[in-house]
Design an enzyme around this catalytic site. Sequence first.
Site, mmCIF file in Angstrom:
data_model
loop_
_atom_site.group_PDB
_atom_site.id
_atom_site.type_symbol
_atom_site.label_atom_id
_atom_site.label_comp_id
_atom_site.label_asym_id
_atom_site.label_seq_id
_atom_site.Cartn_x
_atom_site.Cartn_y
_atom_site.Cartn_z
ATOM 1 N N GLY A 48 0.823 -1.218 0.000
ATOM 2 C CA GLY A 48 0.000 0.000 0.000
ATOM 3 C C GLY A 48 0.846 1.251 0.000
ATOM 4 O O GLY A 48 0.598 2.191 0.759
ATOM 5 N N ALA A 49 1.860 1.271 -0.905
ATOM 6 C CA ALA A 49 2.835 2.372 -0.860
ATOM 7 C C ALA A 49 2.577 3.427 -1.925
ATOM 8 O O ALA A 49 3.441 4.263 -2.164
ATOM 9 C CB ALA A 49 4.238 1.799 -1.010
ATOM 10 N N THR A 51 0.307 5.761 -1.792
ATOM 11 C CA THR A 51 -0.246 6.992 -1.220
ATOM 12 C C THR A 51 -0.062 6.995 0.301
ATOM 13 O O THR A 51 0.389 6.000 0.875
ATOM 14 C CB THR A 51 -1.750 7.119 -1.613
ATOM 15 O OG1 THR A 51 -2.239 8.373 -1.134
ATOM 16 C CG2 THR A 51 -2.592 6.016 -0.990
ATOM 17 N N GLY A 52 -0.412 8.129 0.922
ATOM 18 C CA GLY A 52 -0.474 8.197 2.393
ATOM 19 C C GLY A 52 0.811 7.837 3.123
ATOM 20 O O GLY A 52 1.920 8.155 2.694
ATOM 21 N N GLY A 54 2.224 4.938 3.611
ATOM 22 C CA GLY A 54 3.089 3.987 2.890
ATOM 23 C C GLY A 54 4.002 4.697 1.912
ATOM 24 O O GLY A 54 5.198 4.393 1.821
ATOM 25 N N SER A 182 -3.405 -0.031 14.487
ATOM 26 C CA SER A 182 -4.080 1.218 14.830
ATOM 27 C C SER A 182 -4.623 1.136 16.252
ATOM 28 O O SER A 182 -4.983 0.052 16.732
ATOM 29 C CB SER A 182 -5.245 1.437 13.859
ATOM 30 O OG SER A 182 -6.087 2.464 14.341
ATOM 31 N N TYR A 214 -13.141 -3.142 11.150
ATOM 32 C CA TYR A 214 -11.834 -2.463 11.029
ATOM 33 C C TYR A 214 -11.025 -2.636 12.320
ATOM 34 O O TYR A 214 -9.850 -3.039 12.299
ATOM 35 C CB TYR A 214 -12.022 -0.975 10.713
ATOM 36 C CG TYR A 214 -10.712 -0.221 10.645
ATOM 37 C CD1 TYR A 214 -9.766 -0.524 9.672
ATOM 38 C CD2 TYR A 214 -10.408 0.781 11.573
ATOM 39 C CE1 TYR A 214 -8.539 0.163 9.612
ATOM 40 C CE2 TYR A 214 -9.186 1.462 11.520
ATOM 41 C CZ TYR A 214 -8.265 1.151 10.546
ATOM 42 O OH TYR A 214 -7.058 1.819 10.483
HETATM 43 N N1 LIG Z 1 -4.696 7.617 8.547
HETATM 44 C C1 LIG Z 1 -4.829 7.335 9.837
HETATM 45 O O1 LIG Z 1 -5.228 8.200 10.654
HETATM 46 C C2 LIG Z 1 -4.497 5.971 10.350
HETATM 47 C C3 LIG Z 1 -4.645 5.738 11.732
HETATM 48 C C4 LIG Z 1 -4.316 4.482 12.230
HETATM 49 C C5 LIG Z 1 -3.858 3.495 11.371
HETATM 50 N N2 LIG Z 1 -3.746 3.727 10.029
HETATM 51 C C6 LIG Z 1 -3.261 2.626 9.169
HETATM 52 O O2 LIG Z 1 -2.211 3.106 8.343
HETATM 53 C C7 LIG Z 1 -2.145 2.311 7.152
HETATM 54 C C8 LIG Z 1 -2.011 3.241 5.951
HETATM 55 O O3 LIG Z 1 -3.177 4.038 5.873
HETATM 56 P P1 LIG Z 1 -3.198 5.519 5.249
HETATM 57 O O4 LIG Z 1 -3.786 6.414 6.267
HETATM 58 O O5 LIG Z 1 -1.909 5.839 4.613
HETATM 59 O O6 LIG Z 1 -4.343 5.308 4.160
HETATM 60 P P2 LIG Z 1 -4.364 5.491 2.578
HETATM 61 O O7 LIG Z 1 -3.738 6.794 2.212
HETATM 62 O O8 LIG Z 1 -5.766 5.246 2.196
HETATM 63 O O9 LIG Z 1 -3.445 4.288 2.049
HETATM 64 C C9 LIG Z 1 -3.871 2.964 2.166
HETATM 65 C C10 LIG Z 1 -3.083 2.119 1.191
HETATM 66 O O10 LIG Z 1 -3.502 0.744 1.338
HETATM 67 C C11 LIG Z 1 -3.811 0.241 0.053
HETATM 68 N N3 LIG Z 1 -4.766 -0.865 0.098
HETATM 69 C C12 LIG Z 1 -5.990 -0.901 0.676
HETATM 70 N N4 LIG Z 1 -6.553 -2.111 0.471
HETATM 71 C C13 LIG Z 1 -5.665 -2.840 -0.271
HETATM 72 C C14 LIG Z 1 -5.666 -4.145 -0.816
HETATM 73 N N5 LIG Z 1 -6.705 -4.967 -0.701
HETATM 74 N N6 LIG Z 1 -4.579 -4.561 -1.509
HETATM 75 C C15 LIG Z 1 -3.502 -3.748 -1.669
HETATM 76 N N7 LIG Z 1 -3.460 -2.504 -1.187
HETATM 77 C C16 LIG Z 1 -4.524 -2.051 -0.497
HETATM 78 C C17 LIG Z 1 -4.360 1.435 -0.707
HETATM 79 O O11 LIG Z 1 -4.368 1.162 -2.087
HETATM 80 P P3 LIG Z 1 -5.351 1.967 -3.105
HETATM 81 O O12 LIG Z 1 -4.732 3.329 -3.264
HETATM 82 O O13 LIG Z 1 -5.314 1.139 -4.331
HETATM 83 O O14 LIG Z 1 -6.689 2.030 -2.438
HETATM 84 C C18 LIG Z 1 -3.363 2.495 -0.268
HETATM 85 O O15 LIG Z 1 -2.179 2.369 -0.998
HETATM 86 C C19 LIG Z 1 -3.410 1.456 7.151
HETATM 87 O O16 LIG Z 1 -3.071 0.153 7.535
HETATM 88 C C20 LIG Z 1 -4.318 2.111 8.198
HETATM 89 O O17 LIG Z 1 -5.157 1.161 8.815
HETATM 90 C C21 LIG Z 1 -4.059 4.955 9.499
#
Ligand SMILES: NC(=O)c1ccc[n+]([C@@H]2O[C@H](COP(=O)([O-])OP(=O)(O)OC[C@H]3O[C@@H](n4cnc5c(N)ncnc54)[C@H](OP(=O)(O)O)[C@@H]3O)[C@@H](O)[C@H]2O)c1
Length: 336
Positions: A48-49, A51-52, A54, A182, A214
């Site tokens: 998941g690298a 965006t965000g 990653g 999380s 989740y």
């Molecule tokens: N943001 C927060 O406040 C927060 C808080 C606690 C934990 N987290 C954790 O941090 C991690 C990264 O999240 P983020 O905030 O950076 O969110 P994000 O910007 O939405 O990035 C999520 C990434 O995961 C990928 N992904 C989702 N489902 C997938 C699948 N089935 N197969 C392959 N890739 C998949 C997405 O791909 P696509 O672009 O193709 O959808 C995207 O690259 C997650 O595990 C999330 O639970 C985030």
Amino acid sequence: MFPFPFSFQNGVIVVLVLLLTIKLYLEITKGVCKSTKRLDGKTIIITGANTGIGKETALDLASRGARIILACRDLKKASIAKDDIVQKSGNCNVLVKKLDLASLASVRQFAEDILKNEPELHILINNAGCGGMKKQITLDGLENQMQSNHLGHFLLTNLLLGLMIKTAEKEQENVRIINVSSDAHYICRSLNFEDLNFIHDRTAGTFLAPYKIYGTSKLCNILFSIELANKLEHNGRAVTVNSLHPGAVYTEFGRFSSIFSTIMTISMYFLKTPKEGAQTTIHLAVSDEVANVTAQYFRDCKIATPSKLAQDNGMAKKLWDVSETLVRLQSHEIFF
Ligand SMILES: NC(=O)c1ccc[n+]([C@@H]2O[C@H](COP(=O)([O-])OP(=O)(O)OC[C@H]3O[C@@H](n4cnc5c(N)ncnc54)[C@H](OP(=O)(O)O)[C@@H]3O)[C@@H](O)[C@H]2O)c1
């Protein structure tokens, strides 16, 4: 009694001071990875690298000279991210490979490709995740969030474990597995091993179900980390496994659910940037001080205490066995 008349104006001042105090507290407590370590010659996979968190993690680790494999389901988005990372880091050793964690076949295909083409794997960062979506059953018969966040990573890690152990033996130093979990795991009060697909859950069909699923998937990230770390330690293997909460981070994560999106927009001012949100992952990937730390949960680059449930070794063991069955791990793929 208030020392001054409590007018609307004073009320606004009190609220502003409170908000600024919260903001100040959040700024002061933000963890920052201080290590300047280079990673030349190291190979790293980040799921998941594109965006965000990653992508920011990938950019930082690429800047330290590592070979970075962006494991993403959307090749177009991933290729744009790769170009950006190469341009900003000046490191051309960045690759994109297809990985959809919601498909067991895709995970197997990805792992096969890695085992065939990569002689070493030093760091595996299981970062990809989705949350707050309506319950959905995938082609594998598994709940989508559970498969994307936990089961897909469980299978992937198991398939790559042999390569990581081989790498650790060759390098004579610990290799690292990092699971991005999380604090949302705190919402889980129990784990029903008979129903990890949430078919019979009493919240099924209510608006709560997506968030409960989740939280459960994130609890599973921690329990999986503990059990894997225990198994590796017991077998004397030089692989550390830790999990983490990145903080509340302003990313595209809100696209999965309108409630998450609304909360993120309202609280934007208080959230971390993706670069700040990537710090704990980067710390676990590079810092010498955590080279021998395993089975821990981190927040803001420090060891933190997860929920009681997330510290339950019995639960962790049971989850391992159930997950092995759900992902249909073959006997020759079972390492322990
Ligand atoms: N943001 C927060 O406040 C927060 C808080 C606690 C934990 N987290 C954790 O941090 C991690 C990264 O999240 P983020 O905030 O950076 O969110 P994000 O910007 O939405 O990035 C999520 C990434 O995961 C990928 N992904 C989702 N489902 C997938 C699948 N089935 N197969 C392959 N890739 C998949 C997405 O791909 P696509 O672009 O193709 O959808 C995207 O690259 C997650 O595990 C999330 O639970 C985030």
